[in-house]
Design an enzyme around this catalytic site. Sequence first.
Site, PDB file in Angstrom:
ATOM      1  N   TYR A 165      36.170   9.629  43.876  1.00 20.93           N
ATOM      2  CA  TYR A 165      37.110   8.843  43.056  1.00 20.93           C
ATOM      3  C   TYR A 165      36.391   7.700  42.348  1.00 20.93           C
ATOM      4  O   TYR A 165      36.538   7.529  41.130  1.00 20.93           O
ATOM      5  CB  TYR A 165      38.219   8.301  43.953  1.00 20.93           C
ATOM      6  CG  TYR A 165      39.315   7.564  43.223  1.00 20.93           C
ATOM      7  CD1 TYR A 165      40.126   8.211  42.308  1.00 20.93           C
ATOM      8  CD2 TYR A 165      39.559   6.219  43.475  1.00 20.93           C
ATOM      9  CE1 TYR A 165      41.153   7.546  41.647  1.00 20.93           C
ATOM     10  CE2 TYR A 165      40.581   5.548  42.823  1.00 20.93           C
ATOM     11  CZ  TYR A 165      41.368   6.202  41.913  1.00 20.93           C
ATOM     12  OH  TYR A 165      42.382   5.547  41.252  1.00 20.93           O
ATOM     13  N   GLY A 187      42.759  -6.005  61.048  1.00 18.45           N
ATOM     14  CA  GLY A 187      43.878  -6.469  60.232  1.00 18.45           C
ATOM     15  C   GLY A 187      43.566  -7.669  59.374  1.00 18.45           C
ATOM     16  O   GLY A 187      44.459  -8.199  58.700  1.00 18.45           O
TER      17      GLY A 187
END
Length: 322
Positions: free
Chosen positions: A160, A222
């Site tokens: 990509y 996170g």
Amino acid sequence: MPETHVPSTATSDPLRILITGSAGFVGSHLVERFLNEGHTVIGVDNYISGQVSNTDLFREHPRFTFIEADVSHGIPYTGDKLDWVMHFASPASPPHYQQFPVETLMVGAQGTQNGLELAHAHGAGFFLASTSEVYGDPLVHPQPETYWGNVNPIGVRSCYDEAKRYAEAITMAYHRSRGVNTRIIRIFNTYGPRMRPDDGRVITNFVHQALRGEPLTVYGDGSQTRSFQYIDDLVEGISRLMMVKYHEPVNLGNDEEFTMLQLIEILRDVLQKPLHHDFHLLPSDDPVKRRPCLMRRREVIGEFLAKPLNSGIENMIGDLNN
């Protein structure tokens, strides 16, 4: 910052616009906007990642025509003169482009050239949807358009990343050597209605997991960051850039940055219910931080009010519940 009044397709004379990837998330919202403004739209898609339901929304519209085709092999359009060719065809989420790596490279390479050739033949503008992924895992933060990136050319995301980097290169080559009136946008994380449930990007994952009552999947600890742009804001930026003569890449995104744990807190506030999460290993080559520098965008197409993240997520959930 106050909104800046810049011309957009909303005030343009009627245009004939061909959009590759018209059944995709972003493509379908472009079709909707242009039809609502009185333009004629030709949609092209092969449904490798687009959705038939998105085409069905407009199939009966008198100014919409759909062509099912793989633009990597050619764009079989033989109609009236086009004003714009807009190349938005490509798998755009990691699960989809990693499932179809060759097809992703081809649509970025041959698909882009086929779109450029069509635009050149019609004397039309060519609009390339590139991506913030051209910056890779950035060593410069936030990312300005002048940053050349930190990309692994043979990694699992390279099909990509490198497809889009090549697409930008051939777009600029057609502009410089053949005079095609080109635009290039680098799209940062965008969300909203009509995203596929299996899209695989973080807002889609979190929303669907939360609605199913499942623990939210958090990669790494996170603390990695993203900046989230609502789909209507992206479409507004695209519409404005079409009306401005500017050929270098332009970042389109939101420059408010959130960690994944902060995103969970926002989703918890929207849903008004407790949410739980599990930690998983960070995927290979996953960027640790991502936020656009928007100085160029503000200079070229002006400022406009962005939808707050909590409001955008509310809209997305409302669409899923309808």
